[in-house]
Design a protein around this motif. Structure first.
Motif, mmCIF file in Angstrom:
data_model
loop_
_atom_site.group_PDB
_atom_site.id
_atom_site.type_symbol
_atom_site.label_atom_id
_atom_site.label_comp_id
_atom_site.label_asym_id
_atom_site.label_seq_id
_atom_site.Cartn_x
_atom_site.Cartn_y
_atom_site.Cartn_z
ATOM 1 N N CYS A 229 39.392 37.558 38.098
ATOM 2 C CA CYS A 229 39.722 36.156 38.401
ATOM 3 C C CYS A 229 41.129 35.806 37.913
ATOM 4 O O CYS A 229 41.690 34.784 38.288
ATOM 5 N N LYS A 230 41.690 36.662 37.037
ATOM 6 C CA LYS A 230 43.020 36.371 36.476
ATOM 7 C C LYS A 230 44.155 36.848 37.396
ATOM 8 O O LYS A 230 45.319 36.552 37.147
ATOM 9 N N PHE A 231 43.797 37.627 38.433
ATOM 10 C CA PHE A 231 44.841 38.302 39.214
ATOM 11 C C PHE A 231 45.709 37.357 40.056
ATOM 12 O O PHE A 231 46.918 37.515 40.131
ATOM 13 N N GLU A 232 45.057 36.378 40.691
ATOM 14 C CA GLU A 232 45.792 35.499 41.608
ATOM 15 C C GLU A 232 46.905 34.752 40.853
ATOM 16 O O GLU A 232 48.054 34.688 41.299
ATOM 17 N N ARG A 233 46.515 34.230 39.707
ATOM 18 C CA ARG A 233 47.466 33.481 38.881
ATOM 19 C C ARG A 233 48.595 34.405 38.390
ATOM 20 O O ARG A 233 49.765 34.024 38.358
ATOM 21 N N LYS A 235 49.748 36.974 39.865
ATOM 22 C CA LYS A 235 50.662 37.241 40.989
ATOM 23 C C LYS A 235 51.546 36.029 41.240
ATOM 24 O O LYS A 235 52.722 36.168 41.588
ATOM 25 N N SER A 236 50.986 34.839 41.060
ATOM 26 C CA SER A 236 51.809 33.662 41.347
ATOM 27 C C SER A 236 52.911 33.454 40.309
ATOM 28 O O SER A 236 53.879 32.766 40.577
ATOM 29 N N GLU A 241 51.457 43.539 41.380
ATOM 30 C CA GLU A 241 50.127 44.073 41.679
ATOM 31 C C GLU A 241 49.281 43.984 40.413
ATOM 32 O O GLU A 241 49.817 43.798 39.326
ATOM 33 N N CYS A 242 47.955 44.094 40.580
ATOM 34 C CA CYS A 242 47.073 44.007 39.410
ATOM 35 C C CYS A 242 46.037 45.113 39.449
ATOM 36 O O CYS A 242 45.631 45.557 40.523
ATOM 37 N N GLN A 346 51.163 27.158 36.260
ATOM 38 C CA GLN A 346 50.095 28.160 36.323
ATOM 39 C C GLN A 346 49.427 28.388 34.958
ATOM 40 O O GLN A 346 48.364 28.971 34.876
ATOM 41 N N THR A 349 45.787 24.931 32.900
ATOM 42 C CA THR A 349 44.746 24.799 33.922
ATOM 43 C C THR A 349 43.916 23.533 33.719
ATOM 44 O O THR A 349 43.303 23.050 34.651
#
Ligand code: COD
Ligand code: ZN
Ligand code: ZN
Length: 376
Positions: A229-233, A235-236, A241-242, A346, A349
């Motif tokens: 769940c931490k990957f999208e943030r 990347k932003s 890549e993760c 980011q 939260t």
């Protein structure tokens, strides 16, 4: 307003932790006036960091009862005798590391671990007493700071004056998580343009490391976390890549070697586990790689490592608070925020009122928040 007000004890609310594994308790406390070279601060906003939670769970020991919190913005309410660097009404960030400008650490341009730590030790100030009481009992402070309280008292050496226009509910992150991560990349690793970086742990500190790698011009930034769940943030804020260690049978150091063709120059550990500290070291290039330890294993766990990891040429470094010289550099980081060199969109939260502090810790423990900021 200033007159003799500063001589008075202030009664206010604070979140007191009476012992490990107990719930935080919002209590009425008394905050003594600042003594010589001390400052009393009205807290405006405070972030919640994993290190605070380590005390609640018992993973990190301290004196009890204690007021946690070490990432905040406030306004100077009053000053003790001899204080010259701040005055009542100044917007400030209270610090966990002093800058005395006199010791051997302070006069050297490298590093920031000021030796004037005795300004506050074991949860008390330099005269070995605290400034908080609750129900007639002394209450200790935490991390030379204590910010889950409406008012706190600290040494002048632990206060950075910042731009009066800075938004308190945002720049409080410069008091710990952001500065710790961003500085690890910029000051400690000195990430070079075009380099390949890997960041272990994508909490607030790991994300701030990524921001520092990106600002330094890294061309490839690989984020690693067991919680996808931490990957999208990640990347932003700049991860290219993760990787989830749970998707691989072999150590991440080997996975990284394969996917990068053995080209990772800088690695960072922002979890605080002995195993990941070693795997992060093994992940950087064996001849010229640098690995920075940012996380600290709780309960001072010792680490065993194969000396060959260093023999071949790797550099293994550590830093606290991102290597920033606190009183000098924190105001500059706030100015950089105001100049929009980075933002915390980011990282923050959740924003909650101070009395919802329990909810804020629940969000941290469910892995749902990066940073929750409490507003006073
Ligand atoms: N492998 C990969 N990722 C993992 C693993 C693992 N084995 N275990 C946990 N993680 C991930 C978690 O899912 C989480 O996303 C991340 O690691 C850790 O993030 P947070 O949100 O718990 O923590 P942060 O970013 O607020 O702080 C992390 C520190 C390591 C800095 C902190 O815990 C610490 O060690 N503090 C003491 C040292 C220090 O310098 N502190 C300064 C701040 S107080
Ligand atoms: Zn912290
Ligand atoms: Zn010093």
């Amino acid at each position: 307003m200033h007159g003799k007000v500063w001589t008075k004890v202030i009664k206010c609310k604070a979140a007191v932790l009476w012992g490990p594994k107990q719930p935080l308790s919002i209590e009425d406390i008394e905050v003594a006036p600042p003594k010589a070279f001390e400052v009393r601060i009205k807290i405006l906003a405070a972030g919640i960091c994993r290190t605070d939670d380590h005390v609640i769970t018992g993973a990190l020991s301290t004196n009890f009862p204690v007021i946690l919190g070490h990432e905040a913005t406030g306004i100077v309410e009053s000053i003790g005798e001899g204080v010259t660097t701040v005055k009542p009404g100044d917007k400030v960030i209270p610090l966990s590391i002093p800058q005395c400008r006199k010791c051997s650490s302070c006069i050297n341009p490298n590093g920031n671990f000021c030796l004037a730590m005795n300004v506050a030790d074991d949860g008390v100030l330099s005269d070995s007493t605290g400034r908080f009481t609750c129900k007639g009992k002394p209450v200790y402070r935490f991390a030379r700071n204590s910010t889950f309280t409406e008012y706190t008292v600290t040494s002048e050496l632990l206060v950075a004056k910042i731009d009066a226009a800075a938004p308190p509910e945002k720049v409080c992150l410069i008091g710990c998580g952001f500065a710790t991560g961003y500085g690890a990349a910029i000051n400690t690793a000195k990430v070079t343009p075009g380099s390949v970086c890997a960041v272990f742990g994508l909490g607030g500190v790991g994300l701030s490391i990524i921001m520092g790698c990106k600002a330094s011009g890294a061309s490839r930034i690989i984020g690693i976390d067991t919680n996808p769940c931490k990957f999208e943030r990640a990347k932003s804020v700049g991860a290219t890549e993760c990787i989830n260690p749970k998707d691989h049978a072999k150590p991440i150091s080997e996975v990284l070697k394969e996917i990068t063709g053995d080209s990772v120059e800088f690695t960072f550990e922002a979890i605080g586990h002995p195993e990941t500290i070693i795997d992060a070291l093994a992940s950087c290039h064996e001849s010229h790689g640098t690995s920075v330890v940012v996380g600290v294993p709780p309960l001072s766990k010792m680490i065993a490592y194969d000396p060959m990891l260093l023999f071949t040429g790797r550099t293994w470094k550590g830093c606290c608070f991102g290597g920033w010289k606190t009183k000098d550099d924190i105001p500059k980081l706030v100015s950089d925020f105001m100049a929009k060199k980075f933002d915390f969109d980011q990282l923050i939260t959740h924003v909650l009122p101070f009395n919802k502090i329990h909810e804020a810790f629940d969000l941290l423990n469910k892995g749902e928040s990066i940073r929750t900021v409490l507003i006073f």
